[in-house]
Design a protein around this motif. Structure first.
Motif, mmCIF file in Angstrom:
data_model
loop_
_atom_site.group_PDB
_atom_site.id
_atom_site.type_symbol
_atom_site.label_atom_id
_atom_site.label_comp_id
_atom_site.label_asym_id
_atom_site.label_seq_id
_atom_site.Cartn_x
_atom_site.Cartn_y
_atom_site.Cartn_z
ATOM 1 N N ASP A 100 0.824 -1.208 0.000
ATOM 2 C CA ASP A 100 0.000 0.000 0.000
ATOM 3 C C ASP A 100 0.861 1.261 0.000
ATOM 4 O O ASP A 100 0.374 2.329 0.367
ATOM 5 C CB ASP A 100 -0.915 0.010 1.226
ATOM 6 N N PRO A 102 2.076 3.414 -2.318
ATOM 7 C CA PRO A 102 1.562 4.600 -3.021
ATOM 8 C C PRO A 102 0.300 5.173 -2.364
ATOM 9 O O PRO A 102 0.137 6.386 -2.289
ATOM 10 C CB PRO A 102 1.260 4.095 -4.432
ATOM 11 N N GLU A 103 -0.556 4.277 -1.861
ATOM 12 C CA GLU A 103 -1.764 4.755 -1.199
ATOM 13 C C GLU A 103 -1.398 5.525 0.070
ATOM 14 O O GLU A 103 -1.995 6.558 0.382
ATOM 15 C CB GLU A 103 -2.684 3.580 -0.854
ATOM 16 N N ALA A 105 1.405 7.079 0.595
ATOM 17 C CA ALA A 105 2.016 8.347 0.185
ATOM 18 C C ALA A 105 0.922 9.364 -0.141
ATOM 19 O O ALA A 105 1.023 10.540 0.245
ATOM 20 C CB ALA A 105 2.922 8.133 -1.023
ATOM 21 N N ASP A 106 -0.139 8.925 -0.825
ATOM 22 C CA ASP A 106 -1.258 9.827 -1.116
ATOM 23 C C ASP A 106 -1.925 10.291 0.177
ATOM 24 O O ASP A 106 -2.303 11.457 0.310
ATOM 25 C CB ASP A 106 -2.292 9.131 -2.017
ATOM 26 N N LYS A 107 -2.064 9.365 1.124
ATOM 27 C CA LYS A 107 -2.671 9.704 2.417
ATOM 28 C C LYS A 107 -1.819 10.746 3.143
ATOM 29 O O LYS A 107 -2.351 11.682 3.755
ATOM 30 C CB LYS A 107 -2.806 8.425 3.258
ATOM 31 N N VAL A 109 0.166 12.976 1.785
ATOM 32 C CA VAL A 109 -0.022 14.260 1.099
ATOM 33 C C VAL A 109 -1.345 14.900 1.533
ATOM 34 O O VAL A 109 -1.413 16.095 1.829
ATOM 35 C CB VAL A 109 0.031 14.070 -0.439
ATOM 36 N N GLN A 110 -2.402 14.082 1.596
ATOM 37 C CA GLN A 110 -3.715 14.593 1.998
ATOM 38 C C GLN A 110 -3.663 15.120 3.431
ATOM 39 O O GLN A 110 -4.166 16.212 3.718
ATOM 40 C CB GLN A 110 -4.756 13.483 1.893
ATOM 41 N N GLN A 112 -1.051 16.194 5.065
ATOM 42 C CA GLN A 112 -0.239 17.409 5.108
ATOM 43 C C GLN A 112 -1.061 18.623 4.649
ATOM 44 O O GLN A 112 -0.953 19.715 5.222
ATOM 45 C CB GLN A 112 1.011 17.247 4.243
ATOM 46 N N GLN A 113 -1.905 18.416 3.639
ATOM 47 C CA GLN A 113 -2.755 19.510 3.171
ATOM 48 C C GLN A 113 -3.757 19.910 4.255
ATOM 49 O O GLN A 113 -3.987 21.099 4.499
ATOM 50 C CB GLN A 113 -3.487 19.111 1.888
#
Length: 170
Positions: A100, A102-103, A105-107, A109-110, A112-113
């Motif tokens: 998981d 890449p998932e 990593a996306d989490k 990023v989300q 952090q935003q």
């Protein structure tokens, strides 16, 4: 007369032999000088040879030390390559354990935003609280301020209590 001729002959032979002897003596002296010069040169060459042997020995020692250092560095390189291979193997194992990635990593990023948004909101609230013109920031407290006589009476009571406590301690 014959004796005089013979004496002259013998004198000429003696003179010739003396000249030969002087020439031989001169040749002998030249040969001795050449021998001495050659001996000095031999001693000088021997000294130079000793110096060259010392230099050669020093260079051999330096070469041996260099070879030992090279062997050590080769061993260090070999060990580092083994460590690198082990780390790469561990990375691959970890990647297989975490499909998981890449998932996640996306989490990240989300999240952090979201954190940035919350920080912006917090900063806005802080700025509003620090603004003295903001009427929601303060409220009027009930009650009244005591006058100076009341304050002096209260100070006197507190000092008496403090003195009583000090006496108890002593």
């Amino acid at each position: 007369e014959q004796q005089i001729v013979e004496i002259d002959k013998l004198n000429s032979i003696i003179n010739g032999l003396e000249r030969d002897m002087l020439r031989l003596k001169s040749t002998y002296e030249t040969s001795v000088e050449a021998r001495n010069f050659t001996g000095v040169q031999l001693i000088d060459r021997n000294d130079e040879l000793c110096i060259l042997y010392e230099k050669a020995n020093l260079q051999e020692q330096t070469m041996k030390q260099g070879e030992i250092a090279i062997q050590q560095k080769d061993e260090d390189i070999r060990m580092l390559k083994l460590q690198l291979a082990e780390i790469q193997r561990q990375i691959e194992v970890t990647r297989h354990k975490l499909p998981d990635g890449p998932e996640l990593a996306d989490k990240i990023v989300q999240l952090q935003q979201e954190l940035q948004m919350e920080r912006a909101i917090t900063k806005q609230h802080c700025d509003e609280l620090e603004d003295p013109k903001n009427m929601d920031r303060w409220r009027e407290l009930q009650g009244d301020d005591p006058d100076s006589e009341q304050l002096l009476a209260k100070i006197q009571v507190l000092e008496e209590r403090l003195n009583e406590k000090k006496e108890k301690l002593l």
